[in-house]
Design a protein around this motif. Sequence first.
Motif, PDB file in Angstrom:
ATOM      1  N   VAL A  60      95.962   2.127  61.515  1.00 50.24           N
ATOM      2  CA  VAL A  60      95.455   3.355  60.556  1.00 50.24           C
ATOM      3  C   VAL A  60      96.239   3.666  60.221  1.00 50.24           C
ATOM      4  N   ASP A  61      97.861   4.147  60.726  1.00 51.36           N
ATOM      5  CA  ASP A  61      98.823   4.627  59.926  1.00 51.36           C
ATOM      6  C   ASP A  61      99.402   3.918  58.890  1.00 51.36           C
ATOM      7  N   ALA A  62      99.242   2.426  58.711  1.00 48.25           N
ATOM      8  CA  ALA A  62      99.571   1.320  57.959  1.00 48.25           C
ATOM      9  C   ALA A  62      98.749   1.520  56.727  1.00 48.25           C
ATOM     10  N   ALA A  63      97.729   1.481  56.304  1.00 47.03           N
ATOM     11  CA  ALA A  63      96.854   1.958  55.686  1.00 47.03           C
ATOM     12  C   ALA A  63      96.648   2.804  55.107  1.00 47.03           C
ATOM     13  N   ALA A  64      97.383   4.344  55.527  1.00 42.93           N
ATOM     14  CA  ALA A  64      97.569   5.369  55.079  1.00 42.93           C
ATOM     15  C   ALA A  64      98.914   5.316  54.692  1.00 42.93           C
ATOM     16  N   ALA A  65      99.753   4.728  54.609  1.00 41.03           N
ATOM     17  CA  ALA A  65     100.958   4.469  53.845  1.00 41.03           C
ATOM     18  C   ALA A  65     101.121   3.584  52.885  1.00 41.03           C
ATOM     19  N   ASP A  66      99.800   2.358  52.692  1.00 39.11           N
ATOM     20  CA  ASP A  66      99.979   1.376  51.845  1.00 39.11           C
ATOM     21  C   ASP A  66      99.111   2.617  50.629  1.00 39.11           C
ATOM     22  N   VAL A  67      98.719   3.352  50.992  1.00 39.93           N
ATOM     23  CA  VAL A  67      97.878   4.005  49.197  1.00 39.93           C
ATOM     24  C   VAL A  67      98.861   5.582  49.363  1.00 39.93           C
ATOM     25  N   ALA A  68      99.656   5.607  49.836  1.00 39.86           N
ATOM     26  CA  ALA A  68     100.677   6.394  49.775  1.00 39.86           C
ATOM     27  C   ALA A  68     101.521   5.871  48.874  1.00 39.86           C
ATOM     28  N   ASP A  69     101.611   4.247  48.522  1.00 44.31           N
ATOM     29  CA  ASP A  69     102.832   3.914  48.361  1.00 44.31           C
ATOM     30  C   ASP A  69     102.026   3.160  46.299  1.00 44.31           C
ATOM     31  N   HIS A  70     100.813   2.940  46.351  1.00 40.94           N
ATOM     32  CA  HIS A  70     100.087   2.540  45.647  1.00 40.94           C
ATOM     33  C   HIS A  70      99.632   3.899  44.612  1.00 40.94           C
ATOM     34  N   GLU A  71      98.897   4.895  45.324  1.00 44.91           N
ATOM     35  CA  GLU A  71      98.267   5.767  44.504  1.00 44.91           C
ATOM     36  C   GLU A  71      98.460   6.487  44.472  1.00 44.91           C
ATOM     37  N   GLY A  72      99.020   7.248  46.090  1.00 40.12           N
ATOM     38  CA  GLY A  72      99.999   8.773  45.879  1.00 40.12           C
ATOM     39  C   GLY A  72      98.969   9.466  46.454  1.00 40.12           C
ATOM     40  N   SER A  73      97.991   9.482  46.540  1.00 39.43           N
ATOM     41  CA  SER A  73      96.898  10.119  46.880  1.00 39.43           C
ATOM     42  C   SER A  73      95.143  10.292  46.975  1.00 39.43           C
ATOM     43  N   VAL A  74      94.455  10.775  47.438  1.00 42.52           N
ATOM     44  CA  VAL A  74      93.083  10.239  47.718  1.00 42.52           C
ATOM     45  C   VAL A  74      92.108  11.463  47.525  1.00 42.52           C
ATOM     46  N   ASP A  75      91.054  11.288  47.040  1.00 42.89           N
ATOM     47  CA  ASP A  75      90.598  12.172  46.164  1.00 42.89           C
ATOM     48  C   ASP A  75      88.934  12.401  47.319  1.00 42.89           C
ATOM     49  N   VAL A  76      88.466  11.003  47.571  1.00 42.83           N
ATOM     50  CA  VAL A  76      87.217  11.094  49.120  1.00 42.83           C
ATOM     51  C   VAL A  76      87.905  10.063  50.051  1.00 42.83           C
ATOM     52  N   LEU A  77      87.944  10.244  51.075  1.00 43.13           N
ATOM     53  CA  LEU A  77      87.329   9.602  52.187  1.00 43.13           C
ATOM     54  C   LEU A  77      85.952   9.200  53.008  1.00 43.13           C
ATOM     55  N   ILE A  78      85.256   8.163  52.852  1.00 46.53           N
ATOM     56  CA  ILE A  78      84.027   7.951  53.312  1.00 46.53           C
ATOM     57  C   ILE A  78      84.475   7.115  54.866  1.00 46.53           C
ATOM     58  N   ASN A  79      84.142   7.953  55.335  1.00 44.38           N
ATOM     59  CA  ASN A  79      84.453   7.549  57.111  1.00 44.38           C
ATOM     60  C   ASN A  79      83.269   6.587  57.184  1.00 44.38           C
ATOM     61  N   ASN A  80      83.031   5.179  57.032  1.00 43.91           N
ATOM     62  CA  ASN A  80      81.932   4.543  56.906  1.00 43.91           C
ATOM     63  C   ASN A  80      81.346   3.402  58.113  1.00 43.91           C
ATOM     64  N   ALA A  81      82.996   2.304  59.076  1.00 42.72           N
ATOM     65  CA  ALA A  81      82.987   2.140  59.407  1.00 42.72           C
ATOM     66  C   ALA A  81      82.168   2.892  61.157  1.00 42.72           C
ATOM     67  N   GLY A  82      81.361   1.358  61.134  1.00 45.39           N
ATOM     68  CA  GLY A  82      80.875   1.728  62.898  1.00 45.39           C
ATOM     69  C   GLY A  82      80.275   0.461  63.047  1.00 45.39           C
ATOM     70  N   ILE A  83      79.847   0.579  64.503  1.00 45.60           N
ATOM     71  CA  ILE A  83      79.319  -1.143  65.508  1.00 45.60           C
ATOM     72  C   ILE A  83      78.055  -0.157  66.193  1.00 45.60           C
ATOM     73  N   ALA A  84      76.992  -0.800  65.791  1.00 47.88           N
ATOM     74  CA  ALA A  84      75.721  -0.343  67.135  1.00 47.88           C
ATOM     75  C   ALA A  84      75.922  -0.577  68.144  1.00 47.88           C
ATOM     76  N   GLY A  85      77.484  -1.270  68.724  1.00 47.08           N
ATOM     77  CA  GLY A  85      77.113  -1.629  70.257  1.00 47.08           C
ATOM     78  C   GLY A  85      76.198  -2.792  71.439  1.00 47.08           C
ATOM     79  N   PRO A  86      76.341  -2.610  72.222  1.00 49.55           N
ATOM     80  CA  PRO A  86      75.352  -3.358  73.462  1.00 49.55           C
ATOM     81  C   PRO A  86      73.801  -3.213  72.528  1.00 49.55           C
TER      82      PRO A  86
END
Length: 232
Positions: A60-86
């Motif tokens: 997660v930290d590496a992803a944020a660093a990647d975005v900081a290096d390329h785009e520099g900022s984020v306007d919208v964060l969509i927390n979509n990742a999810g699992i149903a579980g067993p």
Amino acid sequence: MTVTFITGANKGLGYETARRLVELGHTVLVGARDPERGARAAAELGARFVHIDVTDDASVDAAAADVADHEGSVDVLINNAGIAGPHADPATLTGADALGVLDVNLVGVVRTTTAFLPLLRRSADPVIVNVGSGLGSLAITHDPSRIESSVIAPLYTASKAALTMLTTQYAKALPDVRVNAVDPGYTATDLNGNSGPQTVTEGTDAIVGLATEKPGARSGRFVDRTGEIAWS
């Protein structure tokens, strides 16, 4: 141009949200755990792939660093990742089962939000959209007229109930960021074996709506594709 980062964007609701936002002119960053699937989805969509595993702090930290290096900022964060579980008999659920679901559906949101807040705060109108579920609502799951009342999924429902509370707390604690949650509705995705009656486009209506609101819209809401619903 609006920069939007979406976790779990290589398929299902995340992919369709990305597709629609690209069409609306957003610079979309496709966050995904699987590098091959994520890169393929981004290429199909005309977006940029960013590797992220929401269960791993370093990723997660590496992803944020990647975005900081390329785009520099984020306007919208969509927390979509999810699992149903067993899908096992609830009498057989283990602590490890519970921790696995919560690690993605709840703790993953905490990790990602914390890592991306500095990038969001560089935006003139920062927005966080948490993809929750009506299955996390006590009122909806106790309403016999709703299909959610017939679902038995202790870990998934508990994780989404926790996410709704997390959303309200973030909305209160982060007055400089607009934080809302969305119930996509019962949508045909891999999460439910494509059994939902809604299309993925219908399921993303509320997500896209929150991601494209004008500045000044309210924080601390729970919405579906028909409008605002009660926190309960």
